[in-house]
Design a protein around this motif. Structure first.
Motif, PDB file in Angstrom:
ATOM      1  N   ARG A  44      -1.195  -5.781   6.902  1.00 19.58           N
ATOM      2  CA  ARG A  44      -1.585  -7.155   7.158  1.00 19.58           C
ATOM      3  C   ARG A  44      -2.858  -7.089   7.976  1.00 19.58           C
ATOM      4  O   ARG A  44      -2.831  -6.783   9.165  1.00 19.58           O
ATOM      5  CB  ARG A  44      -0.471  -7.878   7.920  1.00 19.58           C
ATOM      6  N   GLY A  45      -3.975  -7.308   7.303  1.00 18.88           N
ATOM      7  CA  GLY A  45      -5.254  -7.018   7.933  1.00 18.88           C
ATOM      8  C   GLY A  45      -5.350  -5.518   8.127  1.00 18.88           C
ATOM      9  O   GLY A  45      -5.197  -4.742   7.180  1.00 18.88           O
ATOM     10  N   ASN A  46      -5.573  -5.084   9.364  1.00 16.36           N
ATOM     11  CA  ASN A  46      -5.631  -3.656   9.656  1.00 16.36           C
ATOM     12  C   ASN A  46      -4.303  -3.099  10.173  1.00 16.36           C
ATOM     13  O   ASN A  46      -4.224  -1.930  10.548  1.00 16.36           O
ATOM     14  CB  ASN A  46      -6.725  -3.385  10.699  1.00 16.36           C
ATOM     15  N   ASP A 101       0.817  -1.222   0.000  1.00 17.21           N
ATOM     16  CA  ASP A 101       0.000   0.000   0.000  1.00 17.21           C
ATOM     17  C   ASP A 101       0.850   1.272   0.000  1.00 17.21           C
ATOM     18  O   ASP A 101       0.435   2.298   0.516  1.00 17.21           O
ATOM     19  CB  ASP A 101      -0.954   0.005   1.207  1.00 17.21           C
ATOM     20  N   GLY A 102       2.027   1.216  -0.591  1.00 20.79           N
ATOM     21  CA  GLY A 102       2.846   2.418  -0.653  1.00 20.79           C
ATOM     22  C   GLY A 102       3.994   2.249  -1.627  1.00 20.79           C
ATOM     23  O   GLY A 102       4.231   1.171  -2.174  1.00 20.79           O
ATOM     24  N   ARG A 103       4.724   3.334  -1.848  1.00 20.84           N
ATOM     25  CA  ARG A 103       5.839   3.338  -2.786  1.00 20.84           C
ATOM     26  C   ARG A 103       7.010   2.534  -2.220  1.00 20.84           C
ATOM     27  O   ARG A 103       7.381   2.661  -1.060  1.00 20.84           O
ATOM     28  CB  ARG A 103       6.277   4.775  -3.048  1.00 20.84           C
TER      29      ARG A 103
END
Length: 306
Positions: free
Chosen positions: A69-71, A53-55
């Motif tokens: 990982r999950g939340n 979820d990121g660069r």
């Protein structure tokens, strides 16, 4: 599809350039390791249930992938296999997040770790220099603890460095190499036993949510903290080279770190001197020695002498 299952195009070009052409270490070449890296990342993502979820960013020897990982926000770090990173997970486990990035999981066989996320673009290059030196000294004090038997002993390294300095190099002043060999013999007594971060400099300390600053990339060693001051001297070099008196500037850095860490300044001075001399000799042994780096090592070594 997650970038973790199609990772090849996401490997930063600058990181490829750093790794390509590296010799086998310990059993795989840089090119082969890069070729296998996408499949390895996909395997780790499946086993640890990760979604990117990121660069992607990187250091000299590792790629770091922001994930969740999950939340739970996490980062996946996969290192190029090299000796200094072999026991990084054990050092982080021993520190348990106290002064260092928190280790969540590790896969030593694949040189991979799952870590807490830090602010990767905010390090100690930004704060005022002496404030940054105080932070590093304070982290040394917090990280200090006995080393377990798995870690390489600093005294073992001396067995290589003493003959290195005795043999010297035509490009390094003989008086420096002779003094370094003599000092190394004197420093052997009492140099082992503490778990140290031997590369604790301004870029290896990052901002975090749970604490202002945390250490990363430990390159762990069973040694003494006086040995670990040297990287503070050769980083943020533009500020040192621009100083009116380089020797005074560097000695001030060393003194601030030593006081904040509670370590013997004379031993920090001696260790810093010999580390610069050995760095200089190693630089001359490179296929294409970096003249600027060689000049820097010799300048700092001279600044550490009376």
């Amino acid at each position: 599809m997650s970038v973790l299952h199609d990772f090849g195009p996401s490997i930063p070009a600058a990181f490829r350039e750093l790794v390509q052409g590296r010799p086998a270490e310990p059993a795989i070449s840089g090119d082969d390791w890069l070729a296998h890296l996408p499949a390895q990342v996909a395997e780790l993502a499946d086993e640890w249930d990760l979604v990117a979820d990121g660069r992607v960013w990187h250091g000299v020897c590792a790629v770091v992938i922001p994930c969740h990982r999950g939340n739970e926000p996490v980062v996946l770090k996969v290192s190029w296999p090299h000796e200094e990173a072999r026991l990084e997970h054990l050092a982080l486990q021993a520190w348990a997040g106290q002064g260092a990035v928190r280790l969540i999981a590790a896969d030593p066989a694949r040189w991979a770790m799952l870590l807490e996320p830090l602010v990767h673009d905010r390090n100690l290059d930004a704060p005022e220099l002496l404030e940054a030196c105080e932070v590093i000294g304070g982290l040394m004090r917090r990280l200090d603890r006995p080393a377990t038997p798995q870690f390489t002993r600093l005294s073992h390294e001396l067995d290589r460095w003493i003959p290195l300095c005795q043999n010297g190099s035509p490009l390094v002043p003989r008086r420096l190499t002779e003094q370094a060999a003599s000092l190394l013999a004197d420093l052997r007594d009492g140099c082992d036993g503490r778990l140290i971060h031997q590369d604790l400099h301004f870029q290896n300390v990052l901002a975090a949510e749970r604490e202002p600053w945390l250490a990363i990339d430990p390159k762990p060693l069973s040694g003494e903290w006086a040995f670990a001051v040297a990287p503070v001297l050769w980083n943020r070099w533009d500020e040192a080279s621009a100083a009116y008196n380089v020797r005074t500037h560097l000695r001030l850095r060393l003194g601030v770190v030593s006081e904040a860490a509670g370590i013997d300044e004379d031993r920090a001075l001696a260790w810093s001197f010999v580390r610069m001399v050995t760095n200089a000799i190693w630089e001359t042994q490179e296929r294409a020695p970096d003249k600027d780096a060689l000049s820097r090592w010799i300048t700092i070594a001279k600044a550490m002498t009376d």
